[in-house]
Design a protein around this motif. Structure first.
Motif, short mmCIF file in Angstrom:
data_model
loop_
_atom_site.label_atom_id
_atom_site.label_comp_id
_atom_site.label_asym_id
_atom_site.label_seq_id
_atom_site.Cartn_x
_atom_site.Cartn_y
_atom_site.Cartn_z
N LYS A 3 -61.83 -29.32 25.40
CA LYS A 3 -60.75 -30.30 25.56
C LYS A 3 -61.25 -31.54 26.27
O LYS A 3 -60.99 -32.68 25.82
N ILE A 6 -63.42 -33.93 24.20
CA ILE A 6 -62.69 -34.84 23.31
C ILE A 6 -61.97 -35.92 24.12
O ILE A 6 -62.01 -37.11 23.78
N GLU A 7 -61.32 -35.52 25.20
CA GLU A 7 -60.45 -36.45 25.94
C GLU A 7 -61.19 -37.52 26.71
O GLU A 7 -60.58 -38.53 27.10
N ARG A 36 -51.19 -37.67 25.87
CA ARG A 36 -52.51 -37.07 25.69
C ARG A 36 -52.48 -35.93 24.68
O ARG A 36 -53.38 -35.81 23.84
N ASP A 37 -51.48 -35.07 24.76
CA ASP A 37 -51.43 -33.89 23.88
C ASP A 37 -51.29 -34.30 22.42
O ASP A 37 -51.96 -33.73 21.54
N ARG A 59 -52.18 -37.19 21.07
CA ARG A 59 -53.42 -37.84 20.65
C ARG A 59 -54.52 -36.81 20.43
O ARG A 59 -55.31 -36.93 19.48
N LEU A 60 -54.57 -35.79 21.29
CA LEU A 60 -55.58 -34.74 21.15
C LEU A 60 -55.39 -33.99 19.84
O LEU A 60 -56.36 -33.74 19.11
N GLU A 61 -54.16 -33.66 19.52
CA GLU A 61 -53.88 -32.93 18.29
C GLU A 61 -54.27 -33.74 17.05
O GLU A 61 -54.86 -33.21 16.10
N SER A 88 -56.52 -36.15 16.88
CA SER A 88 -57.98 -36.30 16.83
C SER A 88 -58.63 -35.05 16.27
O SER A 88 -59.60 -35.13 15.49
N LEU A 110 -59.61 -24.54 23.53
CA LEU A 110 -59.92 -25.83 24.12
C LEU A 110 -60.48 -25.72 25.53
O LEU A 110 -61.10 -26.66 26.03
N ARG A 118 -63.78 -37.01 19.52
CA ARG A 118 -63.81 -37.90 20.70
C ARG A 118 -63.70 -39.37 20.26
O ARG A 118 -62.99 -40.15 20.89
N TYR A 159 -60.15 -39.95 19.15
CA TYR A 159 -59.24 -39.91 20.30
C TYR A 159 -59.14 -41.27 20.98
O TYR A 159 -58.11 -41.61 21.56
#
Length: 610
Positions: free
Chosen positions: A445, A448-449, A458-459, A461-463, A465, A482, A508, A511
């Motif tokens: 996690k 990527i972040e 954030r959640d 955008r993470l999904e 990406s 993650l 990444r 993201y």
């Protein structure tokens, strides 16, 4: 005052200033403790001398006060106990100081390194110096220890000197002179050690690189299969021995010189003892055994303090040679100068233009790019193709302003990149380097972040990406998802393949949601189907944004709005895939046909890289 001496004392001041900044009250306490410790030996000598004097008097039949003798004994014991306990406490403070200093100096070294630019990072001389500084940064805390020792010995010399002066001032001169040879030899040895240290930087780096490769679990398989175990071990041993032999020879000379100077010191000390003995025998009771013990102890304390003072001077001298390099490192300035009135870019997709750009790397004369002209409009997807060494990666380095152009200019929104606030420009850019970084100390996690550390949602955008990069295929197989650590070097960690790492690196980059996305061989470790899926997602992700990618795969570049063929640092052709394919004798057409034929013949050769 010479520049060299000025630098020496200036750096001592810097070390003291660093102490004051890092641990002010602890520093003051240490000074007070060393002041008391400098007086303690004189008090101990006085009380022990009084005990012996009273015992000598009692041995002649004269009545003396038993309680007085016991009081002196208890006072002596209390002083010795204080000295022992204060030494323990001082050692604790010294260790604490070393820990704090190592934290501060490491952080500042990293901060300074990050403040410099690529013209330094790719400079071998700079890297040699950095390696040596990093290995010796702990020396700064040792300078503090030596400065405290110097102060303590100075107090002891002054207090003991006053006591000796009541007997015979010339005694101090004899002791001081006897220590001069040792000081000379030690200063000469410290200078020689520093010269050796300065000259062996390349060998140190080579031994470090060989060792890190041998101890790298990702590389040990190839080492074993190729039978390189003994080859690398012998190579490491060769470089180590090159400078270890010099060190051993120097220490042999130092040991010889120390032995000679010790004989000189001991001769002077023995001569003083004989003089004190004769003084007792000839004094007819006016200079007794207690006086003998007191002055003998004081003279030995004075001798020890002088020796310690000189050794502290030598220690500071030796360490300051290294510290000078440390502080000189902090005087380095970025070579890529920003104009004072740097411009912050608006939050829009910028235009990019290379206008008559030529560039040669520092220390070389051959231009890697020559009169390079290219316009990338906002929202356009552009692919750079060409043989290895054509200048494609250099183009990216210049666009990131890792280097400044030799001539011409790079324009962002029509503004010279030198006038644009660099951090403002970087916020608009997402990049996936061909040799992308694997931050193995992070979990999946976090890996990527870090593409954008300060964002909302954030959640979500993470999904997205993970979806765009097809990284869910990797994450779903991780035992902890993650939260999984991505190196076997850490507890419960797992190792990833090159393709798996590339998907996370792509995630990444996605993201970041950057206005300009730059990708250098973004799918080189993936199969054709995975590459196709990812580029379908890329088209969706980059709508209205600029995409610049470098690839050897024509299946990757053919859908770009503009394909730029680079050869020998110049643009040879540019246009859409359809337009370039209509040039029968064109470079792009020829390369495309060769690569297509290689797929038809099922040959694995990457003909575009020929």
């Amino acid at each position: 005052m010479s520049k060299k001496k000025y630098s020496y004392f200036r750096n001592i001041g810097r070390v003291i200033g660093l102490n004051w900044e890092v641990r002010r009250w602890m520093f003051l306490f240490e000074i007070g403790l060393n002041l008391v410790q400098g007086i303690v030996p004189l008090l101990s000598a006085y009380f022990s001398g009084r005990v012996l004097a009273l015992l000598a008097t009692a041995s002649t039949g004269t009545v003396v006060s038993t309680s007085l003798i016991l009081n002196y004994v208890v006072a002596t014991a209390a002083i010795l106990l204080f000295e022992r306990l204060s030494n323990y406490f001082y050692n604790y403070l010294d260790d604490y100081n070393s820990i704090e200093f190592n934290i501060v100096t490491q952080r500042r070294l990293m901060e300074k390194f990050l403040s410099l630019d690529f013209t330094y990072y790719e400079d071998s001389g700079f890297n040699d110096t950095l390696e040596k500084i990093d290995q010796n940064r702990h020396v700064i805390s040792r300078v503090t220890t030596q400065l405290m020792s110097l102060f303590r010995n100075s107090v002891q010399i002054i207090s003991s000197g006053f006591a000796i002066a009541t007997l015979n001032p010339w005694t101090m001169a004899v002791v001081a002179i006897s220590l001069i040879p040792n000081l000379y030899f030690e200063l000469a040895a410290s200078l020689e050690r520093w010269k050796q240290w300065r000259s062996k930087g390349v060998n140190i780096r080579k031994t470090s690189m060989i060792r890190s490769n041998i101890l790298n679990s990702d590389k040990v398989g190839e080492i074993k299969v190729f039978g390189l175990e003994n080859y690398f071990l012998d190579l490491w041993n060769t470089y180590v021995r090159k400078f270890r032999g010099e060190e051993v020879e120097l220490e042999r000379k130092v040991t010889r010189n120390r032995s000679l100077s010790s004989i000189f010191e001991q001769s002077a000390e023995t001569g003083i003892d004989i003089w004190l003995v004769l003084k007792v025998l000839r004094s007819a009771g006016t200079f007794g055994i207690g006086d003998f013990q007191f002055y003998r102890s004081v003279i030995r304390n004075f001798s020890g303090a002088c020796s310690g003072f000189m050794m502290s001077i030598q220690g500071i001298q030796e360490r300051m040679l290294y510290v000078n390099d440390y502080f000189s490192f902090f005087e380095l300035e970025p070579r890529l100068k920003a104009i004072d009135t740097t411009i912050v870019l608006p939050d829009t997709v910028p235009s990019i233009e290379f206008h008559n750009v030529s560039f040669a790397y520092p220390g070389t004369e051959k231009n890697v790019l020559e009169n390079f002209n290219l316009v990338i409009n906002p929202g356009e997807s552009v692919a750079l193709v060409g043989k290895n060494g054509a200048g494609k990666s250099t183009f990216v380095k210049l666009l990131m302003r890792f280097y400044d152009v030799s001539s011409g200019e790079i324009l962002i929104n029509g503004i010279n990149i030198k006038e644009v606030n660099l951090q403002s420009w970087y916020t608009h850019v997402g990049i996936l380097f061909q040799d992308f970084s694997r931050f193995e100390f992070l979990n999946a996690k976090e890996t990527i972040e870090i593409g954008r550390t300060k964002v909302k949602n954030r959640d979500e955008r993470l999904e997205q990406s993970i979806q765009y990069s097809q990284a869910h295929e990797v994450i779903s197989k991780l035992p902890k998802g993650l939260e999984q650590t991505l190196t076997k070097a850490l507890p419960e960690g797992v190792g990833l393949s090159g393709g798996q790492w590339q998907r996370l690196a792509l995630a990444r980059a996605f993201y970041r949601h950057a206005a300009v996305l730059i990708m250098d061989e973004p799918t080189s470790a993936l199969d054709a189907q995975a590459e196709y899926n990812i580029f379908q997602q890329l088209n969706e992700h980059q709508k209205g944004k600029t995409t610049l990618f470098i690839s050897h795969r024509f299946s990757t570049v053919r859908n770009a709005d503009k394909i730029v063929v680079v050869a020998d640092g110049k643009i040879e052709e540019q246009g859409t895939h359809k337009a370039l394919m209509q040039i029968p004798d064109g470079t792009y057409h020829r390369m495309y046909q060769l690569q297509a034929k290689s797929y038809q013949d099922t040959e694995p050769e990457e003909l575009l890289t020929e």
